[in-house]
Write an enzyme that holds these catalytic residues in place. Structure first.
Site, PDB file in Angstrom:
ATOM      1  N   GLU A 180      28.742  -1.328  38.485  1.00  0.00           N
ATOM      2  CA  GLU A 180      28.274  -0.178  37.192  1.00  0.00           C
ATOM      3  C   GLU A 180      27.298   0.789  37.350  1.00  0.00           C
ATOM      4  O   GLU A 180      26.715   0.724  38.128  1.00  0.00           O
ATOM      5  CB  GLU A 180      27.782  -1.351  36.249  1.00  0.00           C
ATOM      6  CG  GLU A 180      26.168  -1.656  36.665  1.00  0.00           C
ATOM      7  CD  GLU A 180      25.462  -2.461  35.530  1.00  0.00           C
ATOM      8  OE1 GLU A 180      24.764  -1.544  34.862  1.00  0.00           O
ATOM      9  OE2 GLU A 180      25.307  -3.764  35.207  1.00  0.00           O
TER      10      GLU A 180
ATOM     11  N   LYS B 224      25.023 -11.353  29.886  1.00  0.00           N
ATOM     12  CA  LYS B 224      24.186 -10.998  30.910  1.00  0.00           C
ATOM     13  C   LYS B 224      22.656 -11.893  30.639  1.00  0.00           C
ATOM     14  O   LYS B 224      22.102 -11.215  29.767  1.00  0.00           O
ATOM     15  CB  LYS B 224      23.976  -9.640  31.227  1.00  0.00           C
ATOM     16  CG  LYS B 224      22.989  -9.192  32.161  1.00  0.00           C
ATOM     17  CD  LYS B 224      22.741  -7.672  32.292  1.00  0.00           C
ATOM     18  CE  LYS B 224      21.931  -6.962  31.450  1.00  0.00           C
ATOM     19  NZ  LYS B 224      21.507  -5.784  31.641  1.00  0.00           N
TER      20      LYS B 224
END
Length: 215
Positions: A43, A138
């Site tokens: 990411e 997350k």
């Protein structure tokens, strides 16, 4: 790549490397280094304090997408604005990660057929994210509470895929895996700024291999 394939690949590969504050000239060499080490997902984070750099981050995402194709999952992190979701989609990114649970971001991500990974900490936030359409949640910052917290949360929320993020290293990653984490976000413990500044990308590859071995 289909959204379902992206989900399966994250579940299989386990690790997403969080790239923050790496100069444009070093992003591709770094990505190549972690790929050689065995990682298959990266990411690139947006800068929350500097929206003017959003386009540059999207261009970096496109650079990696163009280079790796389906060999590496490329997504965006620190996504806090809907236009960042759109920029990521146009760049070819396949997943969106946020520090918080923002239902508008989740819905926009799902609308654009990308994998949604919002951040949460409490059981209420985790379930809220899931009900809004998140594909993973997350758990951040996970190191504040430790592996036992992951285990405790997964008991009533076993239907939700959890990524443990924050303070994960090669010594504790197996503890979080045993506690029920479905995957991990790894930042500075792989994105070693000293190694990058000296262009020691072989060192980055070796760091990456340590995490894969620990898993």
């Amino acid at each position: 790549m289909l959204k379902s394939d992206v989900i399966e690949k994250i579940l299989k590969e386990k690790i997403i490397v969080i790239v923050r504050g790496v100069g444009k000239n070093n992003i591709l060499p770094f990505a190549k280094a972690v790929y050689e080490g065995g990682v298959r997902a990266i990411e690139l984070t947006y800068d929350a304090s500097n929206p003017e750099k959003d386009q540059e981050n999207a261009e970096n995402i496109k650079m990696l997408v163009d280079y790796f194709g389906d060999k590496m999952l490329i997504g965006a992190g620190t996504v806090i604005r809907e236009n960042q979701v759109e920029l990521t989609k146009k760049a070819g990114g396949s997943f969106i990660i946020s520090p918080d649970t923002n239902e508008n971001i989740i819905k926009k991500t799902c609308e654009l057929n990308m994998v949604s990974i919002p951040g949460a900490l409490t059981p209420t936030e985790i379930q809220t994210a899931h009900l809004a359409g998140a594909d993973f949640v997350k758990l951040f910052p996970v190191s504040t509470f430790g592996a036992q917290y992951v285990k405790d949360v997964k008991v009533p929320l076993s239907h939700i895929r959890i990524l443990a993020v924050g303070g994960i290293n090669e010594k504790n990653i197996s503890d979080y895996l045993a506690a029920g984490a479905d995957g991990f976000g790894i930042g500075s413990n792989i994105v070693n700024k000293k190694l990058i500044e000296t262009e020691d990308f072989n060192g980055i590859t070796e760091l990456t291999k340590k995490f894969l071995k620990a898993l």
